[in-house]
Motif scaffolding. Sequence first.
Motif, PDB file in Angstrom:
ATOM      1  N   GLY A 199     -15.783 -79.379  69.142  1.00  0.00           N
ATOM      2  CA  GLY A 199     -17.103 -79.398  69.762  1.00  0.00           C
ATOM      3  C   GLY A 199     -17.979 -78.267  69.273  1.00  0.00           C
ATOM      4  N   VAL A 200     -17.369 -77.097  69.048  1.00  0.00           N
ATOM      5  CA  VAL A 200     -18.093 -75.928  68.546  1.00  0.00           C
ATOM      6  C   VAL A 200     -17.173 -75.185  67.586  1.00  0.00           C
ATOM      7  N   GLU A 228     -15.598 -82.662  74.979  1.00  0.00           N
ATOM      8  CA  GLU A 228     -14.452 -83.530  75.263  1.00  0.00           C
ATOM      9  C   GLU A 228     -14.546 -84.827  74.465  1.00  0.00           C
ATOM     10  N   ALA A 229     -15.743 -85.373  74.366  1.00  0.00           N
ATOM     11  CA  ALA A 229     -15.929 -86.607  73.598  1.00  0.00           C
ATOM     12  C   ALA A 229     -15.662 -86.383  72.117  1.00  0.00           C
ATOM     13  N   VAL A 230     -16.132 -85.250  71.583  1.00  0.00           N
ATOM     14  CA  VAL A 230     -15.886 -84.932  70.177  1.00  0.00           C
ATOM     15  C   VAL A 230     -14.385 -84.778  69.928  1.00  0.00           C
ATOM     16  N   LYS A 231     -13.690 -84.184  70.886  1.00  0.00           N
ATOM     17  CA  LYS A 231     -12.246 -83.995  70.749  1.00  0.00           C
ATOM     18  C   LYS A 231     -11.506 -85.338  70.691  1.00  0.00           C
ATOM     19  N   LYS A 232     -11.944 -86.290  71.485  1.00  0.00           N
ATOM     20  CA  LYS A 232     -11.227 -87.561  71.602  1.00  0.00           C
ATOM     21  C   LYS A 232     -11.565 -88.546  70.485  1.00  0.00           C
ATOM     22  N   GLU A 233     -12.802 -88.545  70.055  1.00  0.00           N
ATOM     23  CA  GLU A 233     -13.265 -89.556  69.110  1.00  0.00           C
ATOM     24  C   GLU A 233     -13.171 -89.058  67.660  1.00  0.00           C
ATOM     25  N   ASP A 234     -13.079 -90.010  66.755  1.00  0.00           N
ATOM     26  CA  ASP A 234     -13.086 -89.690  65.319  1.00  0.00           C
ATOM     27  C   ASP A 234     -14.537 -89.647  64.846  1.00  0.00           C
ATOM     28  N   GLU A 237     -21.873 -78.392  82.191  1.00  0.00           N
ATOM     29  CA  GLU A 237     -21.129 -79.650  82.315  1.00  0.00           C
ATOM     30  C   GLU A 237     -21.482 -80.607  81.184  1.00  0.00           C
ATOM     31  N   ASP A 238     -22.758 -80.661  80.823  1.00  0.00           N
ATOM     32  CA  ASP A 238     -23.185 -81.527  79.714  1.00  0.00           C
ATOM     33  C   ASP A 238     -22.485 -81.126  78.418  1.00  0.00           C
ATOM     34  N   TRP A 239     -22.451 -79.823  78.149  1.00  0.00           N
ATOM     35  CA  TRP A 239     -21.831 -79.344  76.913  1.00  0.00           C
ATOM     36  C   TRP A 239     -20.328 -79.621  76.911  1.00  0.00           C
ATOM     37  N   LYS A 293     -26.949 -84.147  66.208  1.00  0.00           N
ATOM     38  CA  LYS A 293     -27.681 -85.161  66.967  1.00  0.00           C
ATOM     39  C   LYS A 293     -27.155 -86.560  66.664  1.00  0.00           C
ATOM     40  N   ASP A 294     -26.722 -86.790  65.411  1.00  0.00           N
ATOM     41  CA  ASP A 294     -26.184 -88.107  65.090  1.00  0.00           C
ATOM     42  C   ASP A 294     -24.913 -88.391  65.884  1.00  0.00           C
ATOM     43  N   TRP A 295     -24.112 -87.366  66.161  1.00  0.00           N
ATOM     44  CA  TRP A 295     -22.919 -87.550  66.989  1.00  0.00           C
ATOM     45  C   TRP A 295     -23.315 -87.829  68.439  1.00  0.00           C
ATOM     46  N   LEU A 296     -24.311 -87.103  68.925  1.00  0.00           N
ATOM     47  CA  LEU A 296     -24.804 -87.369  70.282  1.00  0.00           C
ATOM     48  C   LEU A 296     -25.266 -88.817  70.406  1.00  0.00           C
ATOM     49  N   ASP A 297     -26.005 -89.295  69.416  1.00  0.00           N
ATOM     50  CA  ASP A 297     -26.497 -90.678  69.437  1.00  0.00           C
ATOM     51  C   ASP A 297     -25.334 -91.671  69.427  1.00  0.00           C
ATOM     52  N   THR A 298     -24.348 -91.402  68.599  1.00  0.00           N
ATOM     53  CA  THR A 298     -23.181 -92.285  68.527  1.00  0.00           C
ATOM     54  C   THR A 298     -22.450 -92.356  69.870  1.00  0.00           C
ATOM     55  N   LEU A 299     -22.418 -91.223  70.557  1.00  0.00           N
ATOM     56  CA  LEU A 299     -21.735 -91.145  71.849  1.00  0.00           C
ATOM     57  C   LEU A 299     -22.609 -91.612  73.008  1.00  0.00           C
ATOM     58  N   GLY A 300     -23.870 -91.911  72.734  1.00  0.00           N
ATOM     59  CA  GLY A 300     -24.793 -92.324  73.790  1.00  0.00           C
ATOM     60  C   GLY A 300     -25.165 -91.198  74.719  1.00  0.00           C
ATOM     61  N   MET A 301     -25.151 -89.987  74.208  1.00  0.00           N
ATOM     62  CA  MET A 301     -25.473 -88.798  75.010  1.00  0.00           C
ATOM     63  C   MET A 301     -26.821 -88.224  74.609  1.00  0.00           C
TER      64      MET A 301
END
Length: 524
Positions: A218-219, A200-206, A193-195, A178-186
């Motif tokens: 992502g998983v 994709e965001a987890v793959k791109k970001e540190d 599609e949401d998943w 959830k902390d990653w979701l919050d950081t990404l604004g998701m």
Amino acid sequence: MRKTLVFAILATVVFAGCSQGAGSGPKENREANSGKQDGASGDTSISVLLSHAEAEYAKTVEPGDKYIKKLNELSGFNLSFEFLGHADYDQQLSLRFASGELADLVRTSGINSTVHEGAVEQGIFKELGPLLEQYGSNLMSKIPATAWNSPRVSKDGKIYGIPVLVGTANDRIGLIRKDWLDTLGMGTPETMEDWLAYFEAVKKEDMNGNGDPDDEYGVTMFEGIGWSSMFFGSFGVDPGVWHMEDGKLVPDMISPKMKEAFAFFRKLYENGYVNRDLFTKKESDFRADIYNGKSGSLAAAVYQYLPDFSEANAPKRFVNQPDQVEYEMVAPPVGPYGDRSMGVVGDGIYFVWVIPETVKNPEKIISYLNWAWGNEEADNFFAYGIEGENYTVENGEIRYDSSAPINSDKNAFQMYQLSVNPREIGFNNELVLKMLPESEKIISGYKLSAEIALEHDSLYMPALETFKMNPEISTWGSMFVEVFANVMTGKAPLDSFDTFVEDWKKRGGDKAIEEATAWYNEFH
């Protein structure tokens, strides 16, 4: 016919329980179930044979143990327990059946266990329906019909065993950072599609902040694919169960929907959303990756949340971002057909009690179990232990600390919640759960897990003879795992799934379907 008879007993007992005031206060229940009513013998002794289930306290329990003594005091019965080893319990139990050295109440995996094959037909087990009708109103009303109807408990419409429950309809759940979701604004992902957008965001970001944007997934999964896979249920299938199709009972692993699930897993692999070593990854290494901040989500069980992912314990486990990590329990995504499941509906049985035919006064055993299932003192004992020692009552409120030495030393809590608890795995009881840190979150997790359990048509189906002869074609057998791994990793085209289905049928699959369908038609 079988279900009709069992449900008839249920209806009779529930009606009788209502008319006789079942569920009355502790005093009334203790008197009604003391073993002295309705012609029962005044001898209240009951011997119990079971496994210690690797519970540390039960392994070293001593004569005169305070928990057994308290249980006897509360129930009005004189119980004695013999705890056999767990790893070799079946072997020891087989010897006991061969010698006839059995207790009044015996733990077994089911009345159909190969440990005592043919016991029902040979008249070794007491038929319990009439006894339950007269002495077991609480058992029959509180243990669900799915458990009573299991072949582990009943045969030909007659009840020969008493189920001990797991305590939860399902425990499978997804965990997401959830902390990653919050950081990404998701927000919490709901759709496929949401998943995928989250992955994709987890793959791109540190996301773990270690300076390497390429070491997060992502998983994450490991070689125990059946446990670590989260997305089959989004397509309405599970490799381990069967559904009726056009009058035949067919395994999900050959369903056209399974091919669509394969395609989704292949996309995860191709896009770098899942760790590429999943088919060789050991569970210990999988968990290390989680604690090192490499996992954006995973398949898990609700009971894993508290020791590993809770606010109190995650900072102790995680090497990476220990003060930031926050997990949320979630359902898998809603799939193309509106499906959203994880885990499957089961019979809910942990093990089964049987009473040998040689027991002279079986009514006292049913009366004891009836007390255990319908008495407030029993509820509190099997949840919290001994009042004044394991817990206190202040201003009418129970105060219980599972981490207090009285409960945690030698895992003493397991003694009253599991080892001498004849009803269920007490860890999952809501009375216990509500006392835990983040109790509301954990209880909500179990409720969500129950809601997403996949319904299927193979509940109660025994092991097929065809699979015994050809284990490679069984559900989650080597044929399925091999084609799944090859398709997911791109070593084989998606259409190789169709070849797998054809080969599976030729190698005995058609015969397995015939056998399963015959069982289904006879059983239902």
